[in-house]
Design an enzyme around this catalytic site. Structure first.
Site, PDB file in Angstrom:
ATOM      1  N   GLU A   1       0.815  -1.212   0.000  1.00 16.96           N
ATOM      2  CA  GLU A   1       0.000   0.000   0.000  1.00 16.96           C
ATOM      3  C   GLU A   1       0.854   1.269   0.000  1.00 16.96           C
ATOM      4  O   GLU A   1       0.813   2.083   0.919  1.00 16.96           O
ATOM      5  CB  GLU A   1      -0.964   0.000   1.188  1.00 16.96           C
ATOM      6  CG  GLU A   1      -1.988  -1.118   1.130  1.00 16.96           C
ATOM      7  CD  GLU A   1      -2.989  -1.103   2.270  1.00 16.96           C
ATOM      8  OE1 GLU A   1      -4.074  -1.697   2.129  1.00 16.96           O
ATOM      9  OE2 GLU A   1      -2.687  -0.496   3.321  1.00 16.96           O
TER      10      GLU A   1
ATOM     11  N   GLU B   1      -6.525  -7.909  -1.001  1.00 19.58           N
ATOM     12  CA  GLU B   1      -6.993  -7.915   0.388  1.00 19.58           C
ATOM     13  C   GLU B   1      -8.489  -7.628   0.427  1.00 19.58           C
ATOM     14  O   GLU B   1      -8.997  -6.784  -0.307  1.00 19.58           O
ATOM     15  CB  GLU B   1      -6.287  -6.841   1.224  1.00 19.58           C
ATOM     16  CG  GLU B   1      -4.832  -7.084   1.520  1.00 19.58           C
ATOM     17  CD  GLU B   1      -4.257  -6.023   2.453  1.00 19.58           C
ATOM     18  OE1 GLU B   1      -5.026  -5.376   3.194  1.00 19.58           O
ATOM     19  OE2 GLU B   1      -3.021  -5.830   2.447  1.00 19.58           O
TER      20      GLU B   1
END
Length: 688
Positions: free
Chosen positions: A157, A313
């Protein structure tokens, strides 16, 4: 058949798995074998390993410990489970911050951070880049041919910015490459304003709360630089990985419509798109708003490469960081996961496999709870979905055949939110884009989310909500799209500035004025309590009737060549055009302009129903879908796969069209009216 190859030839099926953090459990030697037993029970075939493992891989500078990771990967391979092996740069070890404080970020106020959190590191720092090169090189050298490893999960991320001296010098170098001379930069930034003219490159710094924030071209270029510097760091990260084995794909997990990085540029550097989706389900009786927002994101990430993506995710139950951490109701885990698949995902993966025993994510959802066994509702949901995915391998690599597209550019987003007017209380650009998208989603229209540099030729319908920053070249491409028969819809506050955030001269909407056949004279910002109305003209060519409420923004426009379809109902500009259509090229398409923000979805539902029919845009099902039920489509050119997804919050019925349908999981023939229970999902197959 027209299909993409699987993401990994080692695993030509849906990848189903989770982030796995075995380094947290090294003091519990029995956990690894128990986890492998449970992975098999849950029908999981892939894990993401090593995402935040730097302190365990290099506990002291220059001292590397790989024995624990060897053991994990060997045991996964022995049990037919694969791994996305991560680089650990998302969080550096404490010894590095202590010995090399320059690796820590400096905030916009020019204060250096303390050690802690994630991504608290300077992406320009030579020391940090060298340390990342060393650890990534060690991982690549050791595992490039490991039978478990199917790809690289690079960092985690990416996001954030640094304002240290290294970054200031890198920003100046970036500006020199872009503009060449200070004269060109001053002209592009319009620095004669407030006597801000720069006379040496050393005077240039990043925007700061105690310095410069009012030069919009400066702000825009800083955001572009941060994005480019992050991409450059990613390329630095993957260099040793690709050197060891160029065939292993690299990905970097992206985030829900993330503001700070231009993912369309980032996509050029990654081999496969992956992203992390965490919807706030069960906020309301109906899931329409949440479901359409995340459908938009799925379509955006698929469109970045126009090929299947990875859902890297998601939560199998709940998060621990949203305002309310709501449990998924029965059926919702399958429904939300198949929503990703319907929009082009070839994986369903979770954060996390086993709950952390301590620290900030110990109550974040996981496949394996603190109880440590399979006898939970969540585990059963995950195992059931894994079984479903194992029966759908023929879907791998199929396309979403979109004939409609929405234009969404990051630099337009940055510029519009920096515009200082006409509503500093909220222009709501992102919400506007998704409101237009939601009407297509409700109709079951496969839709791409594309950028200005993409090819417009594959589409029959193009939508430009608030295209504030619009380049001359984009205007020419859109005119060509209409000339060649396409249907274009543009909204208020479009064609205002160019790529330097300088206003277009000779009338708005700038490059599209002739295409749209209108001149936008001024725009009225409405207070939150203000309302106006859009009144459809009698006998208009769309066949729409009635009056629709307007809020927030009303553009005062003049029809030059366009036909007026609706007018304002109130205020001093009552009777002036609010919705127009132009046919600028004989035998070509149509260009619509919506001059105001209409409040309710009902207007957009009706408008896009008309435009889809007029443009002949393909829908997943040729039927009327109940409110909250959407149909999505994937196809290999020979077989179509239609997903019926019930986000209505209640039981619903859908009447099938005349095609011959079968339940993909059971083979059962389907016809007539299908009953869809609450939070249910159905995957059907038909001849293309």
């Amino acid at each position: 058949m027209n299909k993409f190859p699987p993401i990994s030839p080692k695993l030509p099926a849906f990848m189903h798995g989770a982030d796995y953090n075995p380094e947290q459990w090294l003091h519990y030697p029995d956990v690894l074998e128990e986890d492998i037993r449970l992975m098999k029970l849950a029908n999981c075939n892939v894990m993401s390993v090593g995402i935040f493992s730097w302190a365990m891989l290099e506990p002291q500078e220059g001292v590397f410990k790989f024995d624990w990771l060897d053991r994990v990967l060997d045991r996964l391979a022995a049990n037919g489970i694969y791994a996305w092996l991560a680089t650990p740069s998302g969080a550096r070890p404490a010894w590095m911050s202590e010995r090399y404080p320059e690796v820590l970020r400096v905030d916009p106020g020019r204060r250096r951070n303390l050690h802690g959190m994630r991504h608290n590191h300077c992406l320009t720092s030579p020391v940090y880049r060298e340390k990342v090169r060393i650890i990534n090189g060690k991982l690549a050298e050791r595992y490039f041919a490991h039978p478990a490893v199917i790809g690289w999960h690079v960092s985690n991320e990416y996001g954030g910015e640094c304002h240290c001296d290294y970054c200031q010098e890198a920003f100046r170098a970036w500006l020199k490459r872009k503009y060449g001379t200070l004269e060109a930069l001053n002209q592009a930034w319009w620095t004669a304003f407030w006597s801000h003219t720069y006379t040496s490159w050393s005077q240039l710094e990043s925007p700061a709360p105690h310095g410069e924030t009012m030069v919009h071209g400066h702000n825009l270029d800083w955001r572009r630089f941060v994005s480019d510097q992050t991409i450059d760091f990613y390329r630095h990260e993957i260099a040793p990985l690709k050197s060891a084995n160029p065939d292993l794909p690299c990905t970097a997990n992206m985030m829900d419509l993330f503001y700070g990085l231009d993912y369309r540029e980032f996509a050029k550097a990654v081999d496969v798109i992956s992203w992390d989706a965490y919807p706030t389900w069960h906020e309301a009786e109906s899931e329409i708003a949440v479901a359409s927002w995340f459908a938009f994101n799925h379509d955006l990430f698929r469109s970045l490469k126009r090929k299947p993506f990875m859902l890297m995710e998601s939560t199998p139950s709940q998060t621990n960081w949203q305002p309310v951490s709501k449990l998924k109701r029965p059926g919702m885990h399958r429904l939300s996961s198949l929503q990703a698949v319907a929009h082009g995902a070839d994986t369903v993966q979770y954060f996390q496999w086993r709950k952390s025993r301590g620290s900030s994510e110990k109550f974040h959802g996981a496949v394996v709870d603190h109880a440590g066994h399979e006898h939970t509702r969540v585990f059963r949901d995950v195992a059931g979905l894994g079984q479903t995915l194992s029966q759908m391998s023929e879907l791998i690599g199929t396309r979403v055949p979109a004939e409609a597209a929405i234009l969404f550019d990051w630099d337009n987003r940055w510029a519009i939110n920096d515009a200082q007017g006409p509503r500093n209380g909220g222009l709501h650009y992102e919400e506007t884009v998704v409101q237009h998208y939601r009407a297509l989603w409700k109709l079951g229209v496969p839709t791409d989310v594309i950028g200005s540099d993409d090819d417009f030729a594959p589409y029959k319908l193009m939508v430009l909500p608030m295209a504030y920053l619009l380049r001359e070249e984009t205007g020419r491409k859109l005119d060509r799209f209409v000339r060649e028969g396409g249907t274009l819809l543009v909204t208020y506050w479009s064609g205002i500035v160019n790529e330097y955030d300088l206003c277009h001269l000779n009338g708005f909407p700038g490059p599209l004025r002739r295409t749209l056949g209108i001149w936008a004279e001024e725009i009225d910002g409405l207070h939150d309590h203000d309302r106006n109305s859009l009144v459809m003209s009698g006998g208009n060519s769309l066949g729409m009737e009635g009056s629709f409420e307007i809020r927030e923004l009303c553009e005062v426009i003049h029809a030059e060549a366009a036909e007026v379809l609706a007018a304002y109902g109130d205020d001093f500009y009552a009777g002036m055009p609010a919705l127009t259509v132009n046919r600028p090229h004989p035998g070509g398409g149509r260009a619509y302009y919506l001059a105001a923000r209409v409040s309710k979805d009902a207007f957009y539902d009706e408008l896009y129903g008309k435009l889809v029919n007029e443009a002949g845009v393909r829908r997943a099902l040729d039927t009327v879908l109940p409110e909250g039920v959407t149909a999505q489509l994937r196809s290999d050119g020979e077989q179509d796969y239609v997903f019926l997804l019930n986000f209505s919050g209640k039981e619903a019925g859908v009447e099938l069209d005349a095609g011959e349908y079968h339940n993909l999981e059971t083979g059962e023939p389907l016809y007539g009216v299908l009953k869809l229970p609450v939070h249910s999902s159905l995957v059907m197959k038909r001849k293309a």
